[in-house]
Design a protein around this motif. Sequence first.
Motif, PDB file in Angstrom:
ATOM      1  N   ASN A  29     -58.039  64.620  30.446  1.00  0.00           N
ATOM      2  CA  ASN A  29     -57.738  63.419  29.653  1.00  0.00           C
ATOM      3  C   ASN A  29     -56.227  63.190  29.586  1.00  0.00           C
ATOM      4  O   ASN A  29     -55.630  63.114  28.525  1.00  0.00           O
ATOM      5  N   ARG A  30     -55.646  63.020  30.766  1.00  0.00           N
ATOM      6  CA  ARG A  30     -54.197  62.957  30.925  1.00  0.00           C
ATOM      7  C   ARG A  30     -53.649  61.533  30.813  1.00  0.00           C
ATOM      8  O   ARG A  30     -54.324  60.565  31.119  1.00  0.00           O
ATOM      9  N   VAL A  31     -52.377  61.459  30.412  1.00  0.00           N
ATOM     10  CA  VAL A  31     -51.592  60.232  30.542  1.00  0.00           C
ATOM     11  C   VAL A  31     -50.178  60.644  30.932  1.00  0.00           C
ATOM     12  O   VAL A  31     -49.677  61.684  30.499  1.00  0.00           O
ATOM     13  N   ALA A  76     -52.928  56.245  33.010  1.00  0.00           N
ATOM     14  CA  ALA A  76     -54.019  57.081  32.510  1.00  0.00           C
ATOM     15  C   ALA A  76     -54.651  57.802  33.686  1.00  0.00           C
ATOM     16  O   ALA A  76     -54.720  57.268  34.800  1.00  0.00           O
ATOM     17  N   ALA A  77     -55.087  59.029  33.452  1.00  0.00           N
ATOM     18  CA  ALA A  77     -55.754  59.853  34.455  1.00  0.00           C
ATOM     19  C   ALA A  77     -54.929  60.013  35.733  1.00  0.00           C
ATOM     20  O   ALA A  77     -55.432  59.817  36.844  1.00  0.00           O
ATOM     21  N   GLN A 107     -58.830  57.876  27.580  1.00  0.00           N
ATOM     22  CA  GLN A 107     -58.626  57.364  28.931  1.00  0.00           C
ATOM     23  C   GLN A 107     -58.880  55.867  29.047  1.00  0.00           C
ATOM     24  O   GLN A 107     -58.376  55.217  29.966  1.00  0.00           O
ATOM     25  N   THR A 108     -59.625  55.288  28.103  1.00  0.00           N
ATOM     26  CA  THR A 108     -59.882  53.846  28.116  1.00  0.00           C
ATOM     27  C   THR A 108     -58.721  53.073  27.509  1.00  0.00           C
ATOM     28  O   THR A 108     -58.306  52.039  28.025  1.00  0.00           O
ATOM     29  N   PRO A 110     -55.239  54.393  26.464  1.00  0.00           N
ATOM     30  CA  PRO A 110     -54.273  55.478  26.271  1.00  0.00           C
ATOM     31  C   PRO A 110     -53.091  55.090  25.379  1.00  0.00           C
ATOM     32  O   PRO A 110     -52.448  55.953  24.799  1.00  0.00           O
TER      33      PRO A 110
END
Length: 162
Positions: A29-31, A76-77, A107-108, A110
């Motif tokens: 769940n990265r940004v 995101a991601a 993720q939707t 961020p």
Amino acid sequence: MAIAFDASSNKGSDAGTTSTWSHTCTGSNRVLIVGTMCQTGNTITGVTYAGTAMTQIVTQAIGGATFSNQYLFRLAAPATGANNIVVTSSGGSYIYSAAASYTGVDQTTPIDVSGAGTATATSITGTLTTTIDNDWLVGFTGCGSGGGSALSAGANTTERIE
């Protein structure tokens, strides 16, 4: 999952129309957030990570003789592992950039809210009202570049990159 700091990287100043450096993203769940600026008379025209275009979040006018605008971009991601960040400007200039990645980020959506602050010779201030519990605020300034004064983190803040 709570938001957590992943990694930071600092390209510093680079001459020309592009600036490239490696940043490593890990976790889930990265940004990725990139802060950048270029010399007055030019604009940042795009930022990519691992060849994927990043989304511009905000532009902050700083009204200086050397640098005129600061930009924040997000992705995101982002791909995991070491990949290149590439910042492109509209003309030959110096580009100053830094990046930070985080895990545990929605993720939707961020970025909950964004805005620009007000800068003086000694401080940067701004107000944001978040709408989701446990949000983190991320900012960028290139104040220390080009002979300017270095900033320090205020109360309840953490400086990730110098």
